[in-house]
Design a protein around this motif. Structure first.
Motif, PDB file in Angstrom:
ATOM      1  N   PHE A  16       4.455   9.104  -3.103  1.00 53.79           N
ATOM      2  CA  PHE A  16       5.013   8.237  -2.061  1.00 53.79           C
ATOM      3  C   PHE A  16       5.893   7.146  -2.675  1.00 53.79           C
ATOM      4  CE2 PHE A  16       4.531   4.349   0.591  1.00 53.79           C
ATOM      5  CZ  PHE A  16       5.247   4.794   1.684  1.00 53.79           C
ATOM      6  N   ALA A  18       7.261   3.780  -2.348  1.00 54.73           N
ATOM      7  CA  ALA A  18       7.015   2.557  -1.553  1.00 54.73           C
ATOM      8  C   ALA A  18       8.184   1.578  -1.621  1.00 54.73           C
ATOM      9  CB  ALA A  18       5.741   1.865  -2.040  1.00 54.73           C
ATOM     10  N   SER A  38       5.756  -4.413   8.835  1.00 55.70           N
ATOM     11  CA  SER A  38       4.587  -3.978   8.081  1.00 55.70           C
ATOM     12  C   SER A  38       4.867  -2.657   7.357  1.00 55.70           C
ATOM     13  CB  SER A  38       3.423  -3.814   9.074  1.00 55.70           C
ATOM     14  OG  SER A  38       2.288  -3.418   8.368  1.00 55.70           O
ATOM     15  N   GLY A  39       4.507  -2.595   6.098  1.00 57.29           N
ATOM     16  CA  GLY A  39       4.639  -1.360   5.326  1.00 57.29           C
ATOM     17  C   GLY A  39       6.003  -1.151   4.686  1.00 57.29           C
ATOM     18  N   GLY A  41       7.286  -2.656   2.120  1.00 55.35           N
ATOM     19  CA  GLY A  41       7.290  -2.796   0.664  1.00 55.35           C
ATOM     20  C   GLY A  41       7.406  -4.229   0.160  1.00 55.35           C
TER      21      GLY A  41
HETATM   22  P1  ATP Z   1       2.192  -5.398   5.065  1.00 58.75           P
HETATM   23  O1  ATP Z   1       2.805  -6.644   5.612  1.00 58.75           O
HETATM   24  O2  ATP Z   1       1.587  -4.529   6.122  1.00 58.75           O
HETATM   25  O3  ATP Z   1       1.307  -5.608   3.871  1.00 58.75           O
HETATM   26  P2  ATP Z   1       4.310  -4.672   3.234  1.00 58.75           P
HETATM   27  O4  ATP Z   1       5.727  -4.678   3.647  1.00 58.75           O
HETATM   28  O5  ATP Z   1       3.832  -5.793   2.408  1.00 58.75           O
HETATM   29  O6  ATP Z   1       3.429  -4.516   4.543  1.00 58.75           O
HETATM   30  P3  ATP Z   1       3.315  -2.995   1.150  1.00 58.75           P
HETATM   31  O7  ATP Z   1       1.924  -3.563   1.199  1.00 58.75           O
HETATM   32  O8  ATP Z   1       4.181  -3.364   0.024  1.00 58.75           O
HETATM   33  O9  ATP Z   1       4.067  -3.292   2.515  1.00 58.75           O
HETATM   34  O10 ATP Z   1       3.172  -1.410   1.229  1.00 58.75           O
HETATM   35  C1  ATP Z   1       4.312  -0.572   1.247  1.00 58.75           C
HETATM   36  C2  ATP Z   1       3.845   0.851   1.394  1.00 58.75           C
HETATM   37  O11 ATP Z   1       3.164   1.262   0.200  1.00 58.75           O
HETATM   38  C3  ATP Z   1       2.849   1.047   2.545  1.00 58.75           C
HETATM   39  O12 ATP Z   1       3.108   2.295   3.154  1.00 58.75           O
HETATM   40  C4  ATP Z   1       1.505   1.056   1.840  1.00 58.75           C
HETATM   41  O13 ATP Z   1       0.574   1.843   2.548  1.00 58.75           O
HETATM   42  C5  ATP Z   1       1.847   1.685   0.500  1.00 58.75           C
HETATM   43  N1  ATP Z   1       0.971   1.225  -0.565  1.00 58.75           N
HETATM   44  C6  ATP Z   1       0.820  -0.054  -0.968  1.00 58.75           C
HETATM   45  N2  ATP Z   1      -0.057  -0.127  -2.006  1.00 58.75           N
HETATM   46  C7  ATP Z   1      -0.472   1.150  -2.257  1.00 58.75           C
HETATM   47  C8  ATP Z   1      -1.375   1.742  -3.203  1.00 58.75           C
HETATM   48  N3  ATP Z   1      -2.021   1.011  -4.107  1.00 58.75           N
HETATM   49  N4  ATP Z   1      -1.534   3.084  -3.148  1.00 58.75           N
HETATM   50  C9  ATP Z   1      -0.881   3.846  -2.253  1.00 58.75           C
HETATM   51  N5  ATP Z   1       0.003   3.339  -1.322  1.00 58.75           N
HETATM   52  C10 ATP Z   1       0.198   2.017  -1.333  1.00 58.75           C
END
Ligand code: ATP
Length: 365
Positions: A16, A18, A38-39, A41
Motif C-alpha cells: 500500500f 500511503a 482522513s487517511g 497521509g
Molecule cells: P488521519 O487523520 O485519519 O490519521 P492521515 O491523513 O493522518 O489520516 P495517515 O495516518 O498518514 O493518514 O494514514 C495514511 C494511510 O496509510 C491510511 O490509509 C492508513 O490506514 C495507512 N497506514 C498508516 N499507518 C500504517 C501502518 N503502520 N501500516 C499500514 N497502513 C498504515
C-alpha cells in the motif's frame, strides 16, 4: 530553530502506497499546516519528518542535513501527540522539568528554565499543583511546556486540539498561535480542519490520497486553488463548479456557458475538452438584468449573509449574498461573476488552467 525540506519522499506499507512522492520546504520559524481528509497521509508524512517512521524512498533535510534514516532522538524535535498526555503522579513543575532532569541538567538551571517557561505559558501559580485536578486548558499548557522546555529545533503536533469542543478549541488555537509568534519556533501541525489551517498557518500543504495537491500561503490556496479537490476542500460552502464544453486552442478562444460567452485569455492553454468553471459563492452576484439565469432553490440565513442555492443550465450553484437582499424560493434571477475571481479547471484531470499573466476570464452577455 530549523528549516525542514522533504524531497520526493514516499512511504509504502507493504503493497500500500500511503505517501506518494512529496516535495516541499518548511522555512525556519514558520507555522506550517499539513491539511487533508482522513487517511490522506498527513500523520505518516509528519512521522517521517520526526523520525518515527522511515521513508521508503526520498530525502528529509533539517537545516540542510539529510536525516531521513536517523532516529527521532537524533533530530532534536519535540512531538506533541496529545496535549493531555501528562505524568499523573507528578505535579506541574515536575512534568515540565522531566526532559531536563533526564538530560542531567543541574537543579538550579532546571528551576530557572521551568520558571521562564511557566511565565510564558501563564502557569507560574500552579507549578506545585498536582496535574490530576487541572482544567483541560491548563493540562494542555503543561504538556506544551514539557515540549518547549528542551528548546527543540521544531515542534511537531498531530491534531492537538482534536478532542476539544468548538469554543475551547478556538481559544486554544489562538493561544497556540500567539505562543508561536512569541517564540518563532518552526511548527508543523497536522489537521483535517480547513478553517483551523487557514486561521493558524503561515503556509499550508493540502494532501489527498497520499499526494501533495498544493503548497502555499492560505490566501493563494483559497483564491487560486491548483486543483478541483483543493477548491472543494477549502472554503465553506466550497467553490462552485459549472461544467461546460469548450476547446482552447493555442491562441486562446471563446467558450459558451449557456448563452453567455467567455473569452479565455491567450496565455491559458492545456485544456482541449470539458472545462469546469469555478467560482466561490461570495463572487456570485444576483443581478436581474444579467443574461445568465438561475432559479432560487433554497436560502439559508446566516446572520449578516445568506447562502442562496440556484439551479442553472450548467448545474446548481451557491451564492453568498447580504441577508438584507430580498430572495424568495422560486424566483428567477440573473447571475454575474467577477471575471478576475474565476478559476477554470480541466474537468477531466481536475487541474486548474492558469493564465500566465493572471488575466481574468472575460464574460460577454
Ligand atoms: P488521519 O487523520 O485519519 O490519521 P492521515 O491523513 O493522518 O489520516 P495517515 O495516518 O498518514 O493518514 O494514514 C495514511 C494511510 O496509510 C491510511 O490509509 C492508513 O490506514 C495507512 N497506514 C498508516 N499507518 C500504517 C501502518 N503502520 N501500516 C499500514 N497502513 C498504515
Amino acid at each position: 530553530m530549523a528549516q525542514i525540506h522533504i524531497e520526493n519522499v514516499r512511504k509504502d506499507f507493504g503493497s500500500f502506497n500511503a505517501v506518494k512522492s512529496s516535495t516541499f520546504t518548511i522555512e525556519d520559524g514558520e507555522f506550517f499546516m499539513l491539511l487533508g481528509p482522513s487517511g490522506c497521509g498527513k500523520t505518516t508524512t509528519l512521522r517521517m519528518m520526526a523520525g518515527l517512521e522511515l521513508p521508503t524512498s526520498g530525502e528529509i533535510y533539517i537545516d540542510g542535513e539529510e536525516v531521513g534514516q536517523k532516529p527521532a532522538s537524533q533530530r532534536d524535535i519535540a512531538f506533541v501527540f496529545q496535549m493531555f498526555a501528562l505524568y499523573p503522579h507528578m505535579n506541574v513543575g515536575k512534568n515540565i522539568s522531566y526532559p531536563l532532569r533526564c538530560q542531567g541538567m543541574s537543579k538550579a538551571a532546571v528551576k530557572k528554565k521551568v520558571g521562564e517557561i511557566a511565565e510564558i505559558l501563564g502557569i507560574t501559580d500552579i507549578l506545585n499543583t498536582p496535574v490530576g485536578g487541572l482544567s483541560g486548558g491548563d493540562r494542555q499548557r503543561v504538556a506544551l511546556g514539557r515540549a518547549i522546555v528542551r528548546d527543540p529545533k521544531a515542534f511537531f503536533m498531530d491534531e492537538p486540539l482534536g478532542a476539544l469542543d468548538a469554543e475551547f478549541r478556538e481559544h486554544m488555537s489562538e493561544e497556540l498561535r500567539a505562543l508561536h509568534d512569541r517564540m518563532s519556533a518552526t511548527t508543523v501541525y497536522v489537521t483535517h480542519d480547513q478553517l483551523e489551517a487557514m486561521q493558524m498557518g503561515d503556509k499550508i500543504v493540502v494532501m489527498n490520497h497520499g499526494s501533495v495537491e498544493q503548497f502555499g500561503v492560505p490566501q493563494d490556496i483559497y483564491d487560486w486553488p491548483a486543483t478541483k479537490f483543493v477548491a472543494q476542500f477549502i472554503g465553506s460552502p466550497p467553490m462552485n463548479f459549472l461544467d461546460f464544453n469548450g476547446m482552447i486552442g493555442k491562441g486562446g478562444s471563446e467558450v459558451h456557458l449557456h448563452e453567455t460567452t467567455m473569452s479565455i485569455p491567450k496565455s491559458i492553454d492545456g485544456a482541449n475538452g470539458a472545462l469546469s468553471f469555478g467560482v466561490r459563492p461570495e463572487h456570485v452576484r444576483l443581478d436581474d438584468a444579467a443574461p445568465y439565469r438561475g432559479r432560487v432553490k433554497a436560502t439559508e440565513y446566516l446572520g449578516t449573509t445568506q447562502i442562496v442555492t440556484l439551479e442553472t443550465a450548467n448545474g446548481d450553484l451557491k451564492a453568498r449574498v447580504a441577508s438584507s437582499d430580498k430572495v424568495t424560493v422560486g424566483d428567477q434571477t440573473g447571475l454575474t461573476f467577477d471575471p478576475r475571481t474565476i478559476t477554470l479547471f480541466d474537468a477531466e484531470t481536475g487541474a486548474a488552467l492558469r493564465s500566465q499573466a493572471n488575466e481574468g476570464v472575460l464574460i460577454h452577455g
